[in-house]
Design a protein around this motif. Structure first.
Motif, mmCIF file in Angstrom:
data_model
loop_
_atom_site.group_PDB
_atom_site.id
_atom_site.type_symbol
_atom_site.label_atom_id
_atom_site.label_comp_id
_atom_site.label_asym_id
_atom_site.label_seq_id
_atom_site.Cartn_x
_atom_site.Cartn_y
_atom_site.Cartn_z
ATOM 1 N N GLU A 162 29.796 -34.576 14.323
ATOM 2 C CA GLU A 162 29.245 -35.439 13.515
ATOM 3 C C GLU A 162 29.596 -35.812 12.408
ATOM 4 O O GLU A 162 29.052 -36.001 11.190
ATOM 5 C CB GLU A 162 27.516 -35.390 13.545
ATOM 6 N N ILE A 163 31.025 -35.776 12.229
ATOM 7 C CA ILE A 163 31.810 -36.068 10.977
ATOM 8 C C ILE A 163 33.076 -37.156 11.497
ATOM 9 O O ILE A 163 33.227 -37.146 12.616
ATOM 10 C CB ILE A 163 32.496 -34.868 10.126
ATOM 11 N N GLU A 202 32.059 -30.062 3.922
ATOM 12 C CA GLU A 202 31.064 -30.939 2.943
ATOM 13 C C GLU A 202 30.420 -31.999 3.713
ATOM 14 O O GLU A 202 29.513 -32.464 3.435
ATOM 15 C CB GLU A 202 31.877 -31.519 1.923
ATOM 16 N N THR A 203 31.249 -32.532 4.615
ATOM 17 C CA THR A 203 30.727 -33.697 5.577
ATOM 18 C C THR A 203 29.781 -33.362 6.707
ATOM 19 O O THR A 203 29.306 -34.411 7.476
ATOM 20 C CB THR A 203 31.779 -34.764 5.838
ATOM 21 N N LEU A 204 29.759 -32.042 7.029
ATOM 22 C CA LEU A 204 28.911 -31.712 8.175
ATOM 23 C C LEU A 204 27.700 -31.869 7.809
ATOM 24 O O LEU A 204 26.900 -31.254 6.824
ATOM 25 C CB LEU A 204 29.170 -29.937 8.381
ATOM 26 N N PRO A 205 26.472 -32.337 8.686
ATOM 27 C CA PRO A 205 25.267 -32.795 8.595
ATOM 28 C C PRO A 205 24.644 -31.386 8.428
ATOM 29 O O PRO A 205 24.853 -30.456 9.198
ATOM 30 C CB PRO A 205 24.847 -33.532 9.774
ATOM 31 N N ALA A 206 23.436 -31.471 7.499
ATOM 32 C CA ALA A 206 22.777 -30.198 7.432
ATOM 33 C C ALA A 206 22.194 -29.768 8.765
ATOM 34 O O ALA A 206 21.963 -28.430 8.898
ATOM 35 C CB ALA A 206 21.782 -30.378 6.428
ATOM 36 N N ALA A 207 21.692 -30.558 9.616
ATOM 37 C CA ALA A 207 21.023 -30.172 10.520
ATOM 38 C C ALA A 207 22.044 -29.467 11.723
ATOM 39 O O ALA A 207 21.497 -28.967 12.662
ATOM 40 C CB ALA A 207 20.539 -31.815 11.474
ATOM 41 N N ARG A 208 23.345 -29.709 11.528
ATOM 42 C CA ARG A 208 24.397 -28.973 12.304
ATOM 43 C C ARG A 208 24.821 -27.682 11.837
ATOM 44 O O ARG A 208 25.420 -26.857 12.678
ATOM 45 C CB ARG A 208 25.780 -29.976 12.461
#
Length: 95
Positions: A61-62, A76-82
């Motif tokens: 999801e980046i 840094e751009t990896l969503p927290a939910a992942r």
């Protein structure tokens, strides 16, 4: 001299795997490859394809360019939910 784009991508994938807890088997299933094919890409014996980059970016999801920008930018751009343990943290369970 800096890292090659290929090496930067390998490091990004390794960092994302660590951050999310994904194994080579998980990536193989996502990419429609075998675990051995993913391993060969990660060691540099075989190159990642542009299709691989698109699929991996979607899986994490980046943006594809963030994946190619190196491990720091990718994480840094990896969503927290992942991130590994995100579900436990959301449920209030200690990691």
């Amino acid at each position: 001299m800096g890292l090659s784009l290929e090496e930067s991508l390998r490091l990004s994938v390794a960092a994302l795997m660590q951050a999310t807890g994904d194994s080579q088997r998980v990536l193989a299933a996502v990419l429609g490859l075998t675990q051995t094919q993913v391993s060969r890409r990660q060691t540099g014996a075989t190159s990642w394809t542009l299709r691989d980059v698109d699929v991996l970016a979607g899986h994490y999801e980046i943006a594809a360019l963030d994946l190619l920008a190196g491990p720091t930018r990718a994480c840094e751009t990896l969503p927290a939910a992942r991130r590994r343990g995100a579900n436990a943290a959301e449920k209030g369970v200690a990691r």
